[in-house]
Design a protein around this motif. Structure first.
Motif, short mmCIF file in Angstrom:
data_model
loop_
_atom_site.label_atom_id
_atom_site.label_comp_id
_atom_site.label_asym_id
_atom_site.label_seq_id
_atom_site.Cartn_x
_atom_site.Cartn_y
_atom_site.Cartn_z
N VAL A 102 8.49 -42.23 30.68
CA VAL A 102 8.68 -43.07 31.89
C VAL A 102 8.10 -42.67 33.07
CG1 VAL A 102 10.08 -44.28 33.07
CG2 VAL A 102 9.96 -44.07 30.46
N ARG A 103 8.15 -41.58 33.22
CA ARG A 103 8.56 -40.98 34.77
C ARG A 103 6.11 -40.59 34.56
NH1 ARG A 103 13.25 -36.68 35.26
NH2 ARG A 103 14.79 -38.50 35.22
N ARG A 104 5.79 -40.08 33.38
CA ARG A 104 4.99 -39.70 34.00
C ARG A 104 4.23 -41.30 33.56
NH1 ARG A 104 2.25 -36.66 28.58
NH2 ARG A 104 3.88 -35.61 29.52
N ARG A 105 4.32 -42.32 32.95
CA ARG A 105 3.60 -44.15 33.33
C ARG A 105 3.70 -44.61 35.02
NH1 ARG A 105 5.43 -44.67 27.74
NH2 ARG A 105 7.45 -46.35 29.21
N ALA A 106 4.85 -43.88 34.65
CA ALA A 106 5.05 -44.51 36.95
C ALA A 106 4.82 -44.00 37.67
CB ALA A 106 6.71 -44.37 37.59
N ARG A 107 3.86 -42.54 37.20
CA ARG A 107 2.76 -41.79 38.44
C ARG A 107 1.57 -42.07 38.48
NH1 ARG A 107 5.07 -38.23 41.68
NH2 ARG A 107 6.81 -37.31 41.36
N ALA A 108 1.55 -42.59 37.32
CA ALA A 108 0.27 -43.29 36.90
C ALA A 108 -0.39 -44.20 37.33
CB ALA A 108 -0.22 -43.13 35.61
N ALA A 109 0.81 -45.01 37.30
CA ALA A 109 0.72 -46.48 38.51
C ALA A 109 0.93 -46.02 39.73
CB ALA A 109 1.93 -46.93 38.01
N ILE A 110 1.03 -45.50 40.76
CA ILE A 110 1.15 -45.40 41.69
C ILE A 110 -0.51 -44.42 42.47
CG2 ILE A 110 3.41 -46.15 41.80
CD1 ILE A 110 4.28 -43.05 42.96
N ALA A 111 -0.82 -43.72 41.47
CA ALA A 111 -1.56 -42.30 41.77
C ALA A 111 -2.84 -43.02 42.79
CB ALA A 111 -2.07 -41.72 40.52
N ALA A 112 -3.37 -44.26 42.53
CA ALA A 112 -4.60 -45.24 43.71
C ALA A 112 -3.38 -44.69 44.41
CB ALA A 112 -5.03 -45.26 42.37
N LEU A 113 -2.49 -45.33 44.78
CA LEU A 113 -2.15 -46.27 45.96
C LEU A 113 -1.87 -45.47 47.36
CD1 LEU A 113 0.69 -48.57 44.41
CD2 LEU A 113 -2.02 -49.60 44.80
N PRO A 114 -2.05 -46.04 47.90
CA PRO A 114 -1.49 -45.05 49.51
C PRO A 114 0.17 -44.78 49.81
CG PRO A 114 -2.30 -47.63 50.50
CD PRO A 114 -2.47 -47.00 48.76
N ASP A 115 -0.07 -43.75 50.36
CA ASP A 115 1.47 -43.23 50.41
C ASP A 115 1.96 -43.23 52.24
OD1 ASP A 115 4.13 -41.69 51.26
OD2 ASP A 115 3.19 -39.90 50.16
N ALA A 116 3.24 -43.98 52.78
CA ALA A 116 3.20 -43.75 53.69
C ALA A 116 4.67 -43.55 53.96
CB ALA A 116 3.13 -46.22 54.48
N GLY A 117 4.65 -42.76 54.86
CA GLY A 117 5.88 -41.09 54.30
C GLY A 117 6.96 -41.60 53.22
N GLY A 118 6.27 -41.21 52.49
CA GLY A 118 7.36 -41.46 50.88
C GLY A 118 7.28 -42.44 50.43
#
Length: 304
Positions: A102-118
């Protein structure tokens, strides 16, 4: 094996009468110790029971009649213990692998998205938000979740998820779920811990925002929106709109802040905590005694 019953009264009372942080730590500690003791006792029975199986790699002396006589109905209890331990180990491993997936899929889902201060925002019409722990912890929320909240409510949401990450609440949840897998009598503690973890984050969010009413409104609106849309829920990840007794969370936030003072021993909560502590202590002592007794027996039966 029956001593986990001693923890049930404090599980019922702690969620309402202790500070959520204290209740979470207390219940998780009790659940972990009781689960380890019961599992270790099952393992001790497996050692004795498997010594009777032909072709086992254990010393021949462990199958001596004197060893069998030391444990009543050793064949029956040993065989049952082997089945129980196999189920516990398999279920625990499956749960941990599922959480990791579940955590691996969650990380893959946000890998290409910008990070705004966490904070990572996922373009999704379903409103949900969760805390994603790891080497690079992130707060994840969908555009739909942020859109259904006001500015102050969004601050409460983000503060809530940051509280999950700062308090490492996923560890408490994992320990409680492993304990419930190892012993059915510990399932009420798993439910109680899932609730107190959310209450802990609610209180931290209310303190960060400075307004308990805004936080309560955010919790209610987020949970209602998530329920209407059928947003996904993963028990491996602490979530702002987590399923469960949301009305109790809202009611608690609309009331005064919980006190950090420990209840008096004569109070129902204090007495229940004493009973749970006593049950846990007896469980540890009984397990240590059983392990020592078996060690002496097996050592005496092993040829030098």
């Amino acid at each position: 094996m029956i001593l986990p019953l001693s923890a049930l009264p404090v599980a019922r009372l702690a969620v309402d009468h202790l500070h959520p942080r204290t209740a979470t730590r207390l219940l998780t500690g009790v659940a972990a110790v009781l689960a380890l003791c019961s599992t270790w006792c099952v393992a001790l029975l497996v050692i004795v029971g498997s010594a009777q199986v032909p072709g086992n790699p254990l010393p021949d002396g462990w199958g001596d009649p004197g060893v069998r006589d030391a444990v009543p109905h050793v064949r029956l209890f040993g065989s049952l213990a082997m089945v129980v331990l196999s189920v516990v180990v398999t279920a625990s491993a499956a749960m941990l692998l599922r959480d990791r997936r579940v955590r691996r899929r969650a990380r893959a889902a946000i890998a290409a998205l910008p990070d705004a201060g966490g904070l990572v925002v996922i373009p999704d019409e379903r409103p949900y938000a969760y805390a994603l722990p790891g080497r690079e912890p992130r707060v994840v929320a969908t555009t739909a979740m942020l859109a259904c909240l006001t500015r102050d409510e969004r601050r409460a949401l983000i503060a809530h998820e940051h509280a999950h990450l700062a308090g490492r609440h996923h560890v408490f949840l994992t320990v409680s779920r492993l304990a419930a897998v190892s012993h059915p009598l510990l399932r009420p503690l798993r439910t109680a811990i899932a609730y107190t973890v959310e209450r802990w984050a609610d209180e931290d969010a209310a303190a960060a925002v400075g307004d308990r009413t805004v936080t309560a409104r955010a919790v209610g609106k987020a949970a209602l929106s998530a329920a209407k849309s059928g947003a996904p829920a993963a028990s491996a990840l602490p979530a702002f709109a987590a399923r469960g007794p949301v009305p109790r969370r809202v009611a608690a936030l609309l009331g005064p802040p919980p006190t950090s003072a420990w209840p008096a021993p004569a109070s129902p909560t204090g007495f229940a905590a004493i009973v749970a502590a006593a049950g846990t202590t007896v469980s540890v002592c009984a397990t240590a005694n059983a392990a020592f007794a078996l060690f002496v027996i097996l050592k005496a039966s092993t040829a030098l």
